[in-house]
Motif scaffolding. Structure first.
Motif, PDB file in Angstrom:
ATOM      1  N   VAL A 107       0.763  -1.278  -0.087  1.00 27.00           N
ATOM      2  CA  VAL A 107      -0.011  -0.149   0.004  1.00 27.00           C
ATOM      3  C   VAL A 107       0.878   1.189   0.052  1.00 27.00           C
ATOM      4  CG1 VAL A 107      -1.797   1.454   1.352  1.00 27.00           C
ATOM      5  CG2 VAL A 107      -1.886  -1.428   0.969  1.00 27.00           C
ATOM      6  N   GLU A 108       1.890   1.155   0.890  1.00 32.82           N
ATOM      7  CA  GLU A 108       2.945   2.326   0.732  1.00 32.82           C
ATOM      8  C   GLU A 108       3.505   2.577  -0.572  1.00 32.82           C
ATOM      9  OE1 GLU A 108       6.877   4.086   3.111  1.00 32.82           O
ATOM     10  OE2 GLU A 108       5.923   1.969   3.525  1.00 32.82           O
ATOM     11  N   ARG A 109       3.751   1.496  -1.240  1.00 32.66           N
ATOM     12  CA  ARG A 109       4.332   1.578  -2.540  1.00 32.66           C
ATOM     13  C   ARG A 109       3.438   2.204  -3.631  1.00 32.66           C
ATOM     14  NH1 ARG A 109       6.568  -2.874  -2.576  1.00 32.66           N
ATOM     15  NH2 ARG A 109       4.915  -4.312  -3.682  1.00 32.66           N
ATOM     16  N   ASN A 110       2.233   1.712  -3.389  1.00 37.30           N
ATOM     17  CA  ASN A 110       1.073   2.238  -4.207  1.00 37.30           C
ATOM     18  C   ASN A 110       0.806   3.764  -3.954  1.00 37.30           C
ATOM     19  OD1 ASN A 110       0.394  -0.121  -5.348  1.00 37.30           O
ATOM     20  ND2 ASN A 110      -1.333  -0.727  -3.971  1.00 37.30           N
ATOM     21  N   ILE A 111       0.981   4.039  -2.791  1.00 33.04           N
ATOM     22  CA  ILE A 111       0.666   5.659  -2.550  1.00 33.04           C
ATOM     23  C   ILE A 111       1.971   6.305  -3.156  1.00 33.04           C
ATOM     24  CG2 ILE A 111       0.805   7.251  -0.744  1.00 33.04           C
ATOM     25  CD1 ILE A 111      -0.751   5.374   0.948  1.00 33.04           C
ATOM     26  N   LEU A 112       3.065   6.056  -2.899  1.00 31.44           N
ATOM     27  CA  LEU A 112       4.161   6.805  -3.528  1.00 31.44           C
ATOM     28  C   LEU A 112       4.063   6.834  -5.048  1.00 31.44           C
ATOM     29  CD1 LEU A 112       7.181   5.323  -1.109  1.00 31.44           C
ATOM     30  CD2 LEU A 112       5.868   7.616  -1.221  1.00 31.44           C
ATOM     31  N   ASN A 113       3.756   5.514  -5.665  1.00 31.85           N
ATOM     32  CA  ASN A 113       3.722   5.743  -6.905  1.00 31.85           C
ATOM     33  C   ASN A 113       2.640   6.613  -7.473  1.00 31.85           C
ATOM     34  OD1 ASN A 113       5.676   3.613  -7.455  1.00 31.85           O
ATOM     35  ND2 ASN A 113       4.147   1.857  -7.543  1.00 31.85           N
ATOM     36  N   GLU A 114       1.421   6.699  -6.823  1.00 32.13           N
ATOM     37  CA  GLU A 114       0.403   7.456  -7.291  1.00 32.13           C
ATOM     38  C   GLU A 114       1.062   9.125  -7.111  1.00 32.13           C
ATOM     39  OE1 GLU A 114      -3.527   9.029  -8.336  1.00 32.13           O
ATOM     40  OE2 GLU A 114      -2.376   7.215  -8.593  1.00 32.13           O
ATOM     41  N   LEU A 115       1.838   9.277  -5.959  1.00 30.46           N
ATOM     42  CA  LEU A 115       2.244  10.774  -5.838  1.00 30.46           C
ATOM     43  C   LEU A 115       3.218  11.062  -6.901  1.00 30.46           C
ATOM     44  CD1 LEU A 115       2.445  10.784  -1.837  1.00 30.46           C
ATOM     45  CD2 LEU A 115       0.601  11.977  -3.346  1.00 30.46           C
ATOM     46  N   ARG A 116       3.983  10.076  -7.141  1.00 29.49           N
ATOM     47  CA  ARG A 116       5.246  10.381  -7.998  1.00 29.49           C
ATOM     48  C   ARG A 116       4.464  10.695  -9.441  1.00 29.49           C
ATOM     49  NH1 ARG A 116       7.466   5.914  -7.293  1.00 29.49           N
ATOM     50  NH2 ARG A 116       8.657   6.785  -5.557  1.00 29.49           N
ATOM     51  N   TYR A 117       3.624   9.921  -9.859  1.00 29.92           N
ATOM     52  CA  TYR A 117       2.769   9.766 -11.146  1.00 29.92           C
ATOM     53  C   TYR A 117       2.015  11.436 -11.248  1.00 29.92           C
ATOM     54  CZ  TYR A 117      -0.549   9.407 -14.954  1.00 29.92           C
ATOM     55  OH  TYR A 117      -1.359   9.406 -15.973  1.00 29.92           O
ATOM     56  N   GLN A 118       1.196  11.612 -10.069  1.00 33.66           N
ATOM     57  CA  GLN A 118       0.676  13.059 -10.064  1.00 33.66           C
ATOM     58  C   GLN A 118       1.492  14.207 -10.121  1.00 33.66           C
ATOM     59  OE1 GLN A 118      -2.507  13.605 -10.669  1.00 33.66           O
ATOM     60  NE2 GLN A 118      -3.013  11.418 -10.562  1.00 33.66           N
ATOM     61  N   SER A 119       2.801  14.045  -9.607  1.00 32.89           N
ATOM     62  CA  SER A 119       3.408  15.191  -9.481  1.00 32.89           C
ATOM     63  C   SER A 119       4.128  15.345 -10.608  1.00 32.89           C
ATOM     64  CB  SER A 119       4.685  14.915  -8.692  1.00 32.89           C
ATOM     65  OG  SER A 119       5.602  14.059  -8.894  1.00 32.89           O
TER      66      SER A 119
END
Length: 258
Positions: A107-119
């Motif tokens: 889940v932590e990896r999913n969150i980081l990937n989402e934030l990285r993509y959105q940024s």
């Protein structure tokens, strides 16, 4: 701090202004119930240890944390009363929707990937401020029909003669060509009529077609026509001819075969 430090350097593009993101973690009913029961057992064990040792503080133990049926009811209440409101909220208040089915690390990896993509998709606030005065496509079409009706009524009331001249031009020179292209739904007409030299007449033409369900695009072509040649200097004098290329698109007719 780093943004301020590097703002006046070529590296400033790599130090964007921080933004706040809101994350919504979603799990299905089975996972939700399992986690509620697991949390209940952990809380129960913790409270028992506190009572035995006298060290620490007891944590809240909710009825749904130990009863699978109550946990399922709690999830159903969420789906029936909160889920729809949460979905509609996203239309006006953006948040990130993250799959939280896996382990904590996943889940932590999913969150980081989402934030990285959105940024990578979000503009820097300074860039956004520079562009904000340009309207969004969704904004200009919001009241397009109402604005069109107002303009057409104003043409009829305030510019009657010009308005009817444009209507006559459409009837006589454009519609016969459009009718011949009823199957394809695409017609192009070249017109040199001086009436269209008036920008108001051009606006009327586009609005009239829009009101009747067509999509009209007008492109002005300026063509240089040689008129005179100076034999001594070789200079060529030209006159300019304006040709208005009008493209009309509409829903064509289906051809029945067989």
């Amino acid at each position: 701090e780093l943004r301020a430090r590097f703002f006046e350097t070529p590296l400033r593009v790599h130090f964007r202004q921080p933004t706040i993101h809101i994350m919504v973690l979603f799990v299905d009913e089975k996972t939700s119930v399992e986690r509620q029961i697991k949390r209940g057992h952990q809380a129960e064990a913790h409270n028992q240890e506190v009572r035995t040792t006298g060290v620490g503080e007891c944590v809240e133990l909710r009825p749904t944390d130990l009863d699978p049926k109550a946990a399922r009811r709690r999830y159903q209440v969420f789906k029936e009363q909160t889920w729809e409101a949460l979905q509609s909220l996203k239309q006006t208040f953006f948040y990130h929707f993250v799959n939280a089915q896996g382990s904590v690390a996943e889940v932590e990896r999913n969150i980081l990937n989402e934030l990285r993509y959105q940024s990578l998709l979000e503009l820097d606030p300074q860039t956004y401020d520079s562009l904000r005065n340009l309207p969004l496509a969704s904004e200009i079409i919001l009241h397009a029909r109402q604005d069109l009706v107002k303009r057409l009524d104003a043409y009829e009331l305030n510019q009657t003669e010009l308005f009817h001249q444009v209507i006559g031009l459409i009837q006589e020179k454009i519609m016969p060509v459009v009718v011949r292209h009823a199957i394809s739904g695409l017609a192009t007409v070249n017109i040199e009529d001086p009436l269209l030299h008036d920008s108001e007449a051009l606006a009327m033409l586009i609005d009239i077609f829009s009101e009747r369900g067509y999509h009209a695009v007008v492109d002005l072509h300026r063509i240089e026509i040689p008129e005179q040649v100076d034999l001594a200097s070789g200079d060529i004098s030209c006159r300019q001819k304006k040709v208005f290329r009008i493209t009309i698109r509409f829903q064509g007719s289906e051809i029945r075969r067989g």
